[in-house]
Design a protein around this motif. Structure first.
Motif, PDB file in Angstrom:
ATOM      1  N   LEU A  82       0.835  -1.201   0.000  1.00 44.95           N
ATOM      2  CA  LEU A  82       0.000   0.000   0.000  1.00 44.95           C
ATOM      3  C   LEU A  82       0.870   1.252   0.000  1.00 44.95           C
ATOM      4  O   LEU A  82       0.584   2.220  -0.696  1.00 44.95           O
ATOM      5  CB  LEU A  82      -0.905   0.016   1.237  1.00 44.95           C
ATOM      6  CG  LEU A  82      -2.208  -0.758   1.149  1.00 44.95           C
ATOM      7  CD1 LEU A  82      -2.925  -0.694   2.490  1.00 44.95           C
ATOM      8  CD2 LEU A  82      -3.096  -0.238   0.043  1.00 44.95           C
ATOM      9  N   ALA A  83       1.941   1.202   0.807  1.00 40.28           N
ATOM     10  CA  ALA A  83       2.802   2.372   0.918  1.00 40.28           C
ATOM     11  C   ALA A  83       3.469   2.695  -0.409  1.00 40.28           C
ATOM     12  O   ALA A  83       3.710   3.856  -0.735  1.00 40.28           O
ATOM     13  CB  ALA A  83       3.862   2.136   1.999  1.00 40.28           C
ATOM     14  N   LEU A  84       3.782   1.654  -1.182  1.00 39.85           N
ATOM     15  CA  LEU A  84       4.477   1.873  -2.444  1.00 39.85           C
ATOM     16  C   LEU A  84       3.523   2.194  -3.588  1.00 39.85           C
ATOM     17  O   LEU A  84       3.971   2.594  -4.656  1.00 39.85           O
ATOM     18  CB  LEU A  84       5.290   0.611  -2.796  1.00 39.85           C
ATOM     19  CG  LEU A  84       6.430   0.262  -1.825  1.00 39.85           C
ATOM     20  CD1 LEU A  84       7.062  -1.056  -2.221  1.00 39.85           C
ATOM     21  CD2 LEU A  84       7.469   1.365  -1.793  1.00 39.85           C
ATOM     22  N   ALA A  85       2.230   2.004  -3.369  1.00 45.46           N
ATOM     23  CA  ALA A  85       1.279   2.132  -4.468  1.00 45.46           C
ATOM     24  C   ALA A  85       1.085   3.577  -4.919  1.00 45.46           C
ATOM     25  O   ALA A  85       0.892   3.835  -6.090  1.00 45.46           O
ATOM     26  CB  ALA A  85      -0.068   1.530  -4.061  1.00 45.46           C
ATOM     27  N   GLN A  86       1.119   4.507  -3.988  1.00 46.49           N
ATOM     28  CA  GLN A  86       0.798   5.889  -4.342  1.00 46.49           C
ATOM     29  C   GLN A  86       1.842   6.496  -5.266  1.00 46.49           C
ATOM     30  O   GLN A  86       3.032   6.294  -5.114  1.00 46.49           O
ATOM     31  CB  GLN A  86       0.671   6.744  -3.088  1.00 46.49           C
ATOM     32  CG  GLN A  86       0.275   8.177  -3.410  1.00 46.49           C
ATOM     33  CD  GLN A  86      -0.021   8.984  -2.182  1.00 46.49           C
ATOM     34  OE1 GLN A  86      -0.197   8.453  -1.113  1.00 46.49           O
ATOM     35  NE2 GLN A  86      -0.096  10.283  -2.337  1.00 46.49           N
ATOM     36  N   LYS A  87       1.338   7.267  -6.251  1.00 48.52           N
ATOM     37  CA  LYS A  87       2.226   7.938  -7.198  1.00 48.52           C
ATOM     38  C   LYS A  87       1.893   9.424  -7.257  1.00 48.52           C
ATOM     39  O   LYS A  87       0.732   9.799  -7.240  1.00 48.52           O
ATOM     40  CB  LYS A  87       2.051   7.356  -8.605  1.00 48.52           C
ATOM     41  CG  LYS A  87       2.379   5.878  -8.734  1.00 48.52           C
ATOM     42  CD  LYS A  87       2.068   5.422 -10.145  1.00 48.52           C
ATOM     43  CE  LYS A  87       2.112   3.911 -10.250  1.00 48.52           C
ATOM     44  NZ  LYS A  87       1.617   3.444 -11.552  1.00 48.52           N
ATOM     45  N   ILE A  88       2.926  10.245  -7.332  1.00 50.50           N
ATOM     46  CA  ILE A  88       2.789  11.690  -7.534  1.00 50.50           C
ATOM     47  C   ILE A  88       3.566  12.023  -8.802  1.00 50.50           C
ATOM     48  O   ILE A  88       4.773  11.794  -8.859  1.00 50.50           O
ATOM     49  CB  ILE A  88       3.373  12.490  -6.348  1.00 50.50           C
ATOM     50  CG1 ILE A  88       2.741  12.065  -5.016  1.00 50.50           C
ATOM     51  CG2 ILE A  88       3.251  13.984  -6.586  1.00 50.50           C
ATOM     52  CD1 ILE A  88       1.374  12.586  -4.770  1.00 50.50           C
ATOM     53  N   ASP A  89       2.872  12.521  -9.821  1.00 47.75           N
ATOM     54  CA  ASP A  89       3.531  12.822 -11.092  1.00 47.75           C
ATOM     55  C   ASP A  89       3.072  14.172 -11.626  1.00 47.75           C
ATOM     56  O   ASP A  89       1.881  14.490 -11.563  1.00 47.75           O
ATOM     57  CB  ASP A  89       3.199  11.756 -12.149  1.00 47.75           C
ATOM     58  CG  ASP A  89       3.868  10.426 -11.870  1.00 47.75           C
ATOM     59  OD1 ASP A  89       5.090  10.421 -11.637  1.00 47.75           O
ATOM     60  OD2 ASP A  89       3.167   9.396 -11.862  1.00 47.75           O
TER      61      ASP A  89
ATOM     62  N   ALA B 295      -2.564  11.452   0.880  1.00 46.01           N
ATOM     63  CA  ALA B 295      -2.301  12.224  -0.337  1.00 46.01           C
ATOM     64  C   ALA B 295      -1.644  13.556   0.003  1.00 46.01           C
ATOM     65  O   ALA B 295      -0.679  13.984  -0.655  1.00 46.01           O
ATOM     66  CB  ALA B 295      -3.600  12.459  -1.101  1.00 46.01           C
ATOM     67  N   GLY B 296      -2.140  14.231   1.036  1.00 48.53           N
ATOM     68  CA  GLY B 296      -1.560  15.502   1.454  1.00 48.53           C
ATOM     69  C   GLY B 296      -0.133  15.342   1.938  1.00 48.53           C
ATOM     70  O   GLY B 296       0.735  16.176   1.644  1.00 48.53           O
ATOM     71  N   LYS B 297       0.118  14.258   2.664  1.00 46.28           N
ATOM     72  CA  LYS B 297       1.473  14.003   3.177  1.00 46.28           C
ATOM     73  C   LYS B 297       2.453  13.790   2.027  1.00 46.28           C
ATOM     74  O   LYS B 297       3.525  14.400   1.985  1.00 46.28           O
ATOM     75  CB  LYS B 297       1.459  12.770   4.085  1.00 46.28           C
ATOM     76  CG  LYS B 297       2.836  12.372   4.577  1.00 46.28           C
ATOM     77  CD  LYS B 297       2.774  11.121   5.444  1.00 46.28           C
ATOM     78  CE  LYS B 297       4.173  10.698   5.868  1.00 46.28           C
ATOM     79  NZ  LYS B 297       4.143   9.470   6.696  1.00 46.28           N
ATOM     80  N   GLU B 298       2.078  12.911   1.081  1.00 48.21           N
ATOM     81  CA  GLU B 298       2.994  12.590  -0.013  1.00 48.21           C
ATOM     82  C   GLU B 298       3.202  13.794  -0.932  1.00 48.21           C
ATOM     83  O   GLU B 298       4.315  14.061  -1.387  1.00 48.21           O
ATOM     84  CB  GLU B 298       2.464  11.391  -0.805  1.00 48.21           C
ATOM     85  CG  GLU B 298       2.402  10.101  -0.006  1.00 48.21           C
ATOM     86  CD  GLU B 298       3.751   9.684   0.560  1.00 48.21           C
ATOM     87  OE1 GLU B 298       4.787   9.885  -0.112  1.00 48.21           O
ATOM     88  OE2 GLU B 298       3.789   9.169   1.690  1.00 48.21           O
ATOM     89  N   LEU B 299       2.124  14.526  -1.207  1.00 49.05           N
ATOM     90  CA  LEU B 299       2.266  15.709  -2.051  1.00 49.05           C
ATOM     91  C   LEU B 299       3.093  16.778  -1.339  1.00 49.05           C
ATOM     92  O   LEU B 299       3.939  17.437  -1.950  1.00 49.05           O
ATOM     93  CB  LEU B 299       0.900  16.263  -2.437  1.00 49.05           C
ATOM     94  CG  LEU B 299       0.926  17.517  -3.316  1.00 49.05           C
ATOM     95  CD1 LEU B 299       1.674  17.260  -4.622  1.00 49.05           C
ATOM     96  CD2 LEU B 299      -0.486  18.011  -3.588  1.00 49.05           C
ATOM     97  N   GLY B 300       2.859  16.945  -0.032  1.00 54.50           N
ATOM     98  CA  GLY B 300       3.634  17.908   0.742  1.00 54.50           C
ATOM     99  C   GLY B 300       5.119  17.593   0.718  1.00 54.50           C
ATOM    100  O   GLY B 300       5.955  18.479   0.511  1.00 54.50           O
ATOM    101  N   ASN B 301       5.455  16.323   0.914  1.00 57.58           N
ATOM    102  CA  ASN B 301       6.853  15.905   0.851  1.00 57.58           C
ATOM    103  C   ASN B 301       7.444  16.157  -0.536  1.00 57.58           C
ATOM    104  O   ASN B 301       8.578  16.617  -0.673  1.00 57.58           O
ATOM    105  CB  ASN B 301       6.990  14.417   1.204  1.00 57.58           C
ATOM    106  CG  ASN B 301       7.014  14.170   2.703  1.00 57.58           C
ATOM    107  OD1 ASN B 301       7.529  14.976   3.460  1.00 57.58           O
ATOM    108  ND2 ASN B 301       6.441  13.067   3.133  1.00 57.58           N
TER     109      ASN B 301
END
Length: 198
Positions: A19-26, A185-191
């Motif tokens: 699950l942790a690896l699934a998210q993508k930000i592009d 989503a906010g955490k990953e995008l923020g990072n």
């Protein structure tokens, strides 16, 4: 015996890792460097093109869930719809905002006079499922950053795919499960923003 016990305990960990690896930000258009030097954003949320689960457009999902609620308790369909729409401001938006502010280290919030807008358009929600059969919630969306002086030319568009939420051990409704996906989503995008704009 020891090997089977180890495997039993490792399986949930592997599931969480996937699950942790699934998210993508592009970045889908524009350049992230266009945001350098910008510290304050007015945030806007949009749901007009939202798809939900395997039922397609959100109105289809609302119709079905209202009908299901009416079968269980006549007169409860409208209350269910109010709860579903209300979860946006109760769970999704606060969770996303809290984490993106924290991890991006930018001033993002209700700043209508700010020159720059950060628009989160939610495009897909999987509500997930609690109980004996559990299914994690997730969300997907597009973040568009706009200079209000040239609104027809977005500075950048960023795609968020497969942000995982929660399945939960008890059924407290879909709001908290989906809210966890917005938080992620906010955490990953923020990072992502902090790492590329520092």
């Amino acid at each position: 015996m020891m090997r089977s016990r180890t495997l039993f305990f490792m399986l949930p960990l592997l599931a969480l890792t996937s699950l942790a690896l699934a998210q993508k930000i592009d970045v889908s258009s524009g350049k992230i460097d266009a945001l350098k030097g910008i510290d304050t954003f007015h945030i806007v949320y949009k749901y007009d093109k939202l798809m939900v689960g395997d039922l397609g457009r959100e109105p289809n999902y609302i119709r079905k869930k209202k009908a299901d609620a009416e079968k269980k308790a006549p007169g409860s369909g409208y209350a269910w719809e109010e709860m579903w729409i209300g979860d946006r401001t109760k769970y999704y938006e606060p969770q996303f905002l809290e984490s993106i502010r924290k991890f991006s280290e930018k001033e993002i919030g209700n700043y209508p006079e700010a020159r720059y807008q950060l628009v989160l358009s939610s495009t897909f929600i999987e509500p997930g499922q609690s109980g004996i059969i559990r299914k994690a919630a997730k969300m997907e969306g597009t973040v568009t950053v706009i200079d209000t002086q040239t609104p027809g030319k977005p500075l950048v568009k960023i795609q968020i795919d497969d942000a995982p939420g929660d399945s939960g051990l008890t059924d407290n409704g879909s709001g908290p499960r989906i809210g966890a996906a917005y938080n992620r989503a906010g955490k990953e995008l923020g990072n992502y923003l902090r790492q590329r704009l520092d």
